[in-house]
Design an enzyme around this catalytic site. Structure first.
Site, short mmCIF file in Angstrom:
data_model
loop_
_atom_site.label_atom_id
_atom_site.label_comp_id
_atom_site.label_asym_id
_atom_site.label_seq_id
_atom_site.Cartn_x
_atom_site.Cartn_y
_atom_site.Cartn_z
N GLY A 245 35.82 46.22 43.53
CA GLY A 245 36.97 45.56 43.40
C GLY A 245 36.71 44.12 43.22
O GLY A 245 37.43 43.39 43.08
N ASP A 246 35.51 43.80 43.67
CA ASP A 246 35.30 42.38 43.40
C ASP A 246 35.00 41.75 42.06
O ASP A 246 33.99 42.06 41.42
CB ASP A 246 33.78 42.24 44.27
N VAL A 247 35.72 40.85 41.63
CA VAL A 247 35.49 40.13 40.50
C VAL A 247 34.39 39.37 40.19
O VAL A 247 34.07 39.63 39.07
CB VAL A 247 36.80 39.05 40.33
#
Length: 300
Positions: A245-247
């Site tokens: 989920g880490d941009v």
DNA sequence: AACCAGGAGGAAT
DNA sequence: ATTCCTCATGGT
């Protein structure tokens, strides 16, 4: 002056670690200087200011204030810089990946910089949810300068992150005034309560498998998969954690591996299978690759 | 001036 | 079980 000498392992670069600690951000919990870093620690509940420099095969730790509790200070620095890790297996994996192999030389000796205090790690990851990092560091500074412990040394202020007991007693409004969102204010206070009431502690999680620890953390409001993995990677050094989920992670994989901006879970898992037991280090090095780009852009 | 930031939870499908 | 909406605000 009280000095401690701590031997460093092979594949260790103090400058690489310092570079990451400094990056382009304004962190209120340490101060990076030309060839050293200063940080206020809580040793035996007493504030202790240290300055770390690099010698040939040792770190020199000057204890500037507080007592010179050698074992505890060495323990902290070892965790902070992940000194006990043998990076050779990780570098062998990196070398096998054509797109990432450059990291072995370019970032050689960079260690996964930790946040040994679990409460601090969780608060920091909640603060950093969804907002840009400059703003996140600003929020952390406001919180720390207002509710943390301050020690002044040679005209400069050094801080300890606020204790859970303090955060637990705040009101949403007090945090809103510091520009925290209502939601984040609630999350922080609730997590502070779970720590002050001893419902959760680092020691407790250390007895859990990583999957169990993630399950326990995600059950707390405000902690999702990203936050749980981030905290376990930075605080408990669970190397199999991936911040799904880490941009930032996605941007790095897009730039280096050509993955889409929003990659499929299955494709991410396939990629990380190539770095088994070193997933967290891979994420950390991918973040490092972003910082390089920022710096290059800023210098233009 | 939109659009995106090192997400998460809750409601609506 | 997915998709959509909101949150707060600084940076680009």
């Amino acid at each position: 002056m009280n000095q401690i000498f701590l031997p460093v392992p092979p594949q260790f670069s103090f400058q690489e670690c310092l570079w990451f600690l400094d990056r382009n951000y304004d962190d209120c919990l340490h101060e990076v200087r030309e060839n050293s870093v200063l940080k206020l620690l809580s040793i035996h509940e007493k504030p202790t200011l240290i300055e770390i420099k690099a010698l040939d095969n040792h770190l020199q730790i000057d204890v500037l204030t507080g007592e010179c509790a050698k074992d505890e200070i060495c323990h902290f620095v070892t965790e902070w810089f992940d000194l006990e890790r043998d990076l050779m297996p990780f570098y062998q994996l990196l070398a096998k990946d054509d797109d990432l192999a450059y990291m072995v030389t370019d970032y050689h000796g960079l260690r996964l910089l930790g946040i040994p205090d679990l409460f601090e790690a969780l608060c920091w990851s909640i603060i950093g949810q969804q907002i840009n990092l400059s703003f996140a560091y600003k929020l952390k500074r406001r919180l720390t300068e207002t509710y943390g412990y301050k020690q002044t040394y040679e005209g400069k202020d050094f801080y300890l992150f606020p204790k859970p007991e303090i955060i637990a007693k705040l009101t949403v409004e007090e945090l809103r005034n510091m520009q925290f969102s209502t939601r984040k204010a609630e999350y922080l206070m609730e997590i502070a309560r779970t720590f002050s009431e001893k419902i959760l502690s680092k020691t407790m999680l250390e007895g859990f498998s990583t999957a169990e620890a993630i399950k326990a953390l995600v059950a707390i409001r405000g902690i999702g998969e990203w936050t749980a993995n981030y905290a376990l990677m930075k605080s408990l050094k669970r190397l199999e954690c991936v911040t799904y989920g880490d941009v930032g992670l996605y941007n790095a994989l897009n730039a280096l591996k050509g993955l889409p901006k929003k990659p499929l879970r299955a494709d991410l898992e396939t990629f990380f299978k190539g770095f088994e037991r070193w997933e967290a280090y891979t994420v950390f090095y991918l973040w490092r690759s972003l910082a390089v780009k920022n710096k290059a852009i800023q210098s233009i």
